[in-house]
Structures are given as structure tokens and as C-alpha cells.
Write a protein that holds these residues in place. Structure first.
Motif, short mmCIF file in Angstrom:
data_model
loop_
_atom_site.label_atom_id
_atom_site.label_comp_id
_atom_site.label_asym_id
_atom_site.label_seq_id
_atom_site.Cartn_x
_atom_site.Cartn_y
_atom_site.Cartn_z
N LYS A 224 0.84 -1.20 0.00
CA LYS A 224 0.00 0.00 0.00
C LYS A 224 0.87 1.24 0.00
O LYS A 224 1.90 1.28 0.66
N ARG A 225 0.42 2.26 -0.72
CA ARG A 225 1.11 3.55 -0.64
C ARG A 225 0.77 4.18 0.69
O ARG A 225 -0.42 4.36 1.01
N VAL A 226 1.79 4.50 1.47
CA VAL A 226 1.55 5.10 2.77
C VAL A 226 1.28 6.59 2.63
O VAL A 226 0.40 7.15 3.26
N ALA A 227 2.05 7.22 1.78
CA ALA A 227 1.87 8.65 1.52
C ALA A 227 2.49 8.92 0.16
O ALA A 227 3.26 8.11 -0.34
N SER A 228 2.13 10.04 -0.44
CA SER A 228 2.70 10.25 -1.76
C SER A 228 4.11 10.86 -1.68
O SER A 228 5.01 10.41 -2.34
N VAL A 229 4.28 11.86 -0.81
CA VAL A 229 5.60 12.50 -0.72
C VAL A 229 6.15 12.36 0.70
O VAL A 229 5.45 12.59 1.68
N VAL A 230 7.41 11.96 0.81
CA VAL A 230 8.08 11.96 2.11
C VAL A 230 9.48 12.54 1.99
O VAL A 230 10.09 12.53 0.93
N GLY A 231 9.96 13.00 3.12
CA GLY A 231 11.35 13.37 3.25
C GLY A 231 11.99 12.37 4.18
O GLY A 231 11.36 11.91 5.13
N VAL A 232 13.23 11.98 3.89
CA VAL A 232 13.92 10.99 4.71
C VAL A 232 15.18 11.62 5.28
O VAL A 232 16.05 12.08 4.54
N ASP A 233 15.27 11.65 6.59
CA ASP A 233 16.47 12.18 7.23
C ASP A 233 17.25 11.04 7.86
O ASP A 233 16.69 10.21 8.55
N VAL A 234 18.53 11.02 7.57
CA VAL A 234 19.39 10.01 8.18
C VAL A 234 20.16 10.69 9.29
O VAL A 234 21.00 11.54 9.05
N GLY A 235 19.80 10.36 10.51
CA GLY A 235 20.42 10.99 11.67
C GLY A 235 21.77 10.38 11.98
O GLY A 235 22.17 9.41 11.34
N VAL A 236 22.44 10.97 12.95
CA VAL A 236 23.78 10.47 13.25
C VAL A 236 23.78 9.21 14.09
O VAL A 236 24.70 8.43 14.05
N ASN A 237 22.73 9.00 14.86
CA ASN A 237 22.73 7.84 15.74
C ASN A 237 22.06 6.63 15.11
O ASN A 237 21.24 5.98 15.73
N GLU A 246 3.26 17.62 5.37
CA GLU A 246 2.31 18.17 6.34
C GLU A 246 2.81 18.00 7.77
O GLU A 246 2.16 18.44 8.71
N GLY A 247 3.92 17.31 7.94
CA GLY A 247 4.49 17.18 9.27
C GLY A 247 4.16 15.89 9.98
O GLY A 247 4.40 15.74 11.17
N ARG A 248 3.61 14.92 9.25
CA ARG A 248 3.27 13.63 9.87
C ARG A 248 4.47 12.70 9.78
O ARG A 248 5.03 12.51 8.70
N ASN A 424 12.12 17.31 12.17
CA ASN A 424 12.14 18.63 11.55
C ASN A 424 12.85 18.57 10.18
O ASN A 424 12.34 19.07 9.17
N ALA A 425 13.99 17.91 10.16
CA ALA A 425 14.76 17.81 8.91
C ALA A 425 13.98 17.01 7.86
O ALA A 425 13.94 17.37 6.68
N ALA A 426 13.33 15.94 8.31
CA ALA A 426 12.57 15.10 7.38
C ALA A 426 11.42 15.88 6.76
O ALA A 426 11.15 15.78 5.56
N ILE A 427 10.75 16.70 7.56
CA ILE A 427 9.63 17.51 7.05
C ILE A 427 10.15 18.49 5.99
O ILE A 427 9.57 18.63 4.91
N ASN A 428 11.28 19.13 6.30
CA ASN A 428 11.86 20.07 5.33
C ASN A 428 12.22 19.37 4.03
O ASN A 428 12.00 19.90 2.93
N LEU A 429 12.78 18.17 4.14
CA LEU A 429 13.17 17.42 2.94
C LEU A 429 11.93 17.02 2.13
O LEU A 429 11.95 17.02 0.90
N ALA A 430 10.85 16.69 2.84
CA ALA A 430 9.61 16.32 2.15
C ALA A 430 9.08 17.52 1.35
O ALA A 430 8.65 17.38 0.20
N ARG A 431 9.15 18.71 1.97
CA ARG A 431 8.66 19.91 1.27
C ARG A 431 9.55 20.24 0.08
O ARG A 431 9.06 20.63 -0.98
#
Ligand SMILES: [Zn+2]
Length: 475
Positions: A224-237, A246-248, A424-431
Motif C-alpha cells: 500500500k502507498r503510505v503517503a505520496s511524498v516523504v522526506g527521509v532524514d538520516v540521523g547520526v545515531n 504536512e508534518g506527519r 524537523n529535517a525530514a519535514i523540510n526534505l519532504a517539502r
């Protein structure tokens, strides 16, 4: 073998890798082939080097360029032919009996091809015809280099029982895991083997089949498609966070407990080895005979490294598959991983290790081809895009954000947003991805940062997600 192979439309180059379980009689045959490949490579590299030094020496005597000893051809064909002449003299035992016939001639040809490619890369890099970091002159392969050889013709077969493969000269070898995925494709003629590379890595013999595979880009029907657009942040830990514009928050993946446990064990073993009588005496700064206990610990360390690597590879493959299948547009950052790791020094050890651990480069590489397989799109942020420093609430950009700050607190008094740093970073990347993607479609899809679903096939073999290896063959 020499002519340039072009991948037909709708097909991709993909590698299937399996661990081999050779019999006690087969292991020496594999060793011998790897040794033969190394010998051919070193022999021809020595010939090329001698030819270059000869010309240098002549030049230093003031001999005119046109009168110098002619430069030896570095083409694959001429290196191979040259080796075939030389082998009668050089590939013999001390008593004069030739040994070159004991291995498939394919491995010598392949070694010459690798050398030809290495020489060309060096030459192109030196003369500015090749982009990217400078390529050094090929170096000799020592006995400690990776044992590796390849076949491009002859009997290369995946047996119908799904548990054996047949290689020229080596014969039928048992495979550790089932070859079902590849075998099925071969039976249905949706895959063709171009090359079989055998190497010794992670404590065992592995075979990697480079194939062309017919693949219609599409998402598997059951996902299933979970969402159409996402941002993916790879953190340091060792943490990956995905979020919608939308911030979800739609995905948060931490290192598994197994992985954390395996890494901790590895560190404990390293500390243990440090307390034992090792190969290097720090007091006198000399080499010495290590204790039996130290040698045992070293073996355990090697084994643990393999385990940690396998766990990481497995997790990364599952993650990138999930991302590529569940979302249509995936925004990621572009980390100049190489630069960050090089600039660190001891002060940055933690960060450097984490980046190496997180395998961002590998994540990026896998996403690149998997988005093509599953008909999703990857959008990479500009290298300088401040995904971490930008406030996802009001859009203002912080000047400073240390890696220790796990919580993003907006400086703007009207906004005052407090949010998990990675989210926060993931949301920015999604936008960013949403904006870039729609802009790209408006302009007819000519944006270079976007991997369109029908992009041309990558030259590098892609690992299938079922089998283990993400490594390219050229390494
Ligand atoms: Zn704000």
C-alpha cells in the motif's frame, strides 16, 4: 567480451550474490583461479610499468619522442594476447612444468580486462577526460589483496535444484542459500547472466552473477502507498526518520537490538584484544610473536565484523525497499560523505563513525535503483540545502545547530517551535521534494536532480534485495 554491451529497453543490470559451500576438493581450485588472476594482472602491470620506465629513461638521454621505444598498447585485447605469449615462459613451476593450464583461461583474460580498465581510468583522470576524484596508477595485487576472479563465457549455470551453480573448470558448487529468485528468472528468460565473479570475502567464497534482468518499473500489488511524498532524514545515531510535507511522521527506524548488541560485543572484543599480548609491542615499538589468546580474539573479532556487516546490510536493504515501495516521491539530503569523513580527524571520531555506520552513501545508492524498480521518484536536495537548520514551522534558518542538540528550538519568538531534530529535517526534505518534483513536471521533467522512473540504466550492477551484497564489482 570486448564489445560494448548495451542494455535493452525495459531491462536493467542487476547482480545476484550467493555464498558458496565448496567441498574440500573445490576450495584449492578456487584458490588457484584467484592466484592465476592475480598473477596475470601483476605480470601485465609489470610489463606496462617496464615499458613506461624504458621510455622515461630514453627521454632522459635526450632521445626524440618519435625514436623512443613504442608505447605498449593498453587495450584489453593486446594485454590478453601479450599474456598468452608470455605465459609459456612465466607461468611455470621451478621444474619447468607449466601451471597456467590448470585454471580456466577466462580468469587471465578477465584480469587483463581489469588492468586495461584501471589503466584507462588513470589515463583519463590524468588528462581530464574523467570527472571526480583523481584515479591513481594501478598497483600490484599482493597475496593479501581480495582473492577474486571472473568468468564471462563458458559453462555458467544456475542448477535447477536451486542449490548448486556450475562454473567453468571449477564445476558444480553448492550454494549456501536458495538461488530461487534468479533461477526462476532464468527459466522464464527474463534474466541473462553476463558474468560470474567469485571472490573471498567475509570469511567465505561468494559468487556474484551480473545479469540483465527484464523489469517493468512498478510497485508490487500487495504494497500500500503510505503517503505520496516523504522526506527521509538520516540521523547520526543510526536513525532514519521519514515524514510527510504536512508534518506527519510516517517512519522511524532505529538500529535493531540485535545490531546494537552485536556492535557492543565487537567493541568489547576489541578492548579484550588490547589487554592481550598482541603482535605490536607499544613499549619497545617492535613486532613480536602474539599470544595464542590474542590470535583467538582476533578470529572472534573477524567473525563479529562479518555479523555486524550482515545485520547492517540486511536492515538497510529492507529499509530502502520499504521506502521505494511505500512512497511516490522521496526526498533525501546529499551528504558529501567522503568529505565529511576525511575532514574529521580524531575530534570527529563519533560523528565519522556514525556516518560510516549509517551507510548513507549505500542508502542513497540503493534508493536510486529501487525507486526505478518500483516506479517511485527520488529527489535529492542541493548539497547546501539546510534541511536541519530550517524551521519547519516558520521557515527561518538557524545559523548554528550543533549535532548534540537533539531538539530543534526555533529562535523566532513569534514561532517558538520545539520539535525533534530529525523529524524537523525530514519535514523540510519532504517539502523540498514536493516543490522540486512539481517544478520538474511543469518543465517537462528535465531536472537533473530527479531520478525519473524511466531513467537510463545505471552502469553499475545493482544488488537484488534478497541476496546480500551491496558492493559494486569494480572496487
Ligand atoms: Zn520557526
Amino acid at each position: 567480451m570486448a564489445e560494448k554491451f548495451t542494455v535493452p529497453d525495459g531491462w536493467v543490470v542487476q547482480a545476484y550474490q550467493y555464498a558458496l559451500d565448496p567441498t574440500p576438493a573445490q576450495s584449492p581450485v578456487l584458490e588457484s583461479h584467484a592466484g592465476g588472476a592475480r598473477f596475470a594482472y601483476n605480470t601485465m602491470l609489470a610489463a606496462v610499468t617496464a615499458n613506461l620506465s624504458q621510455r622515461d629513461a630514453e627521454r632522459s638521454y635526450g632521445i626524440a619522442t618519435e625514436d623512443l621505444t613504442p608505447r605498449m598498447s593498453w587495450s584489453f585485447q593486446s594485454l590478453r594476447n601479450d599474456f598468452n605469449h608470455r605465459k609459456h615462459q612465466v607461468a611455470v613451476r621451478e621444474d619447468g612444468t607449466p601451471w597456467w593450464g590448470e585454471n580456466s583461461k577466462e580468469v587471465y583474460a578477465n584480469a587483463c580486462q581489469n588492468l586495461a580498465a584501471g589503466l584507462k581510468n588513470w589515463d583519463d583522470s590524468r588528462t581530464g577526460r574523467r570527472q571526480g576524484p583523481r584515479v591513481g596508477f594501478p598497483s600490484f595485487k599482493s597475496k593479501r589483496s581480495t582473492k577474486k576472479f571472473a568468468f564471462t563465457t563458458g559453462t555458467i549455470r544456475v542448477e535447477a535444484d536451486r542449490h548448486h551453480v556450475t562454473l567453468p573448470r571449477v564445476g558444480t558448487v553448492r550454494v549456501h542459500e536458495s538461488t530461487r529468485k534468479l533461477a526462476r528468472r532464468l527459466e522464464h528468460a527474463t534474466a541473462r547472466v553476463l558474468k560470474a565473479t567469485v571472490r573471498f570475502a567475509r570469511g567465505r567464497w561468494l559468487v556474484s552473477f551480473t545479469c540483465v534482468v527484464q523489469r517493468a518499473p512498478q510497485r508490487p500489488a500487495h504494497v500500500k502507498r503510505v503517503a505520496s511524498v516523504v522526506g527521509v532524514d538520516v540521523g547520526v545515531n543510526d536513525l532514519v526518520v521519514a515524514a510527510t510535507p504536512e508534518g506527519r511522521e510516517v517512519l522511524r527506524v532505529r538500529a535493531s537490538r540485535e545490531f546494537a548488541h552485536a556492535s557492543a560485543k565487537l567493541r568489547a572484543l576489541a578492548r579484550k584484544a588490547a589487554r592481550q599480548h598482541g603482535r605490536w609491542d607499544t613499549a619497545t615499538k617492535t613486532r613480536r610473536e602474539p599470544s595464542a589468546g590474542w590470535l583467538r580474539t582476533q578470529q572472534a573479532i573477524a567473525k563479529q565484523h562479518v555479523r555486524v556487516g550482515n545485520l547492517r546490510r540486511d536492515r538497510l536493504h529492507k529499509l530502502t525497499t520499504e521506502l521505494a515501495q511505500s512512497f511516490e516521491v522521496i526526498g533525501t539530503e546529499t551528504l558529501a560523505v567522503k568529505n565529511m569523513m576525511a575532514a574529521g580527524g580524531t575530534g570527529k571520531k563519533g560523528l565519522n563513525r556514525s556516518i560510516a555506520d549509517a551507510g548513507l552513501g549505500e542508502l542513497s545508492r540503493q534508493l536510486d535503483y529501487k525507486t526505478r524498480w518500483y516506479k517511485s521518484v527520488r529527489v535529492q536536495a542541493d548539497r547546501w540545502y539546510p534541511s536541519s537548520k530550517t524551521c519547519s514551522g516558520c521557515g527561518c534558518v538557524k545559523t548554528k545547530l550543533s549535532l548534540a542538540e537533539r531538539l530543534y528550538v526555533c529562535d523566532n519568538n513569534d514561532c517558538g517551535l520545539q520539535i525533534d531534530r530529525d523529524l524537523n529535517a525530514a519535514i523540510n526534505l519532504a517539502r523540498m521534494a514536493r516543490a522540486e518534483h512539481s517544478a520538474c513536471f511543469d518543465t517537462g521533467g528535465a531536472d537533473r536532480k530527479t531520478t525519473a522512473p524511466a531513467a537510463p540504466v545505471a552502469a553499475k550492477p545493482e544488488s537484488s534485495n534478497g541476496s546480500a551484497s551491496p558492493q559494486g564489482e569494480a572496487a
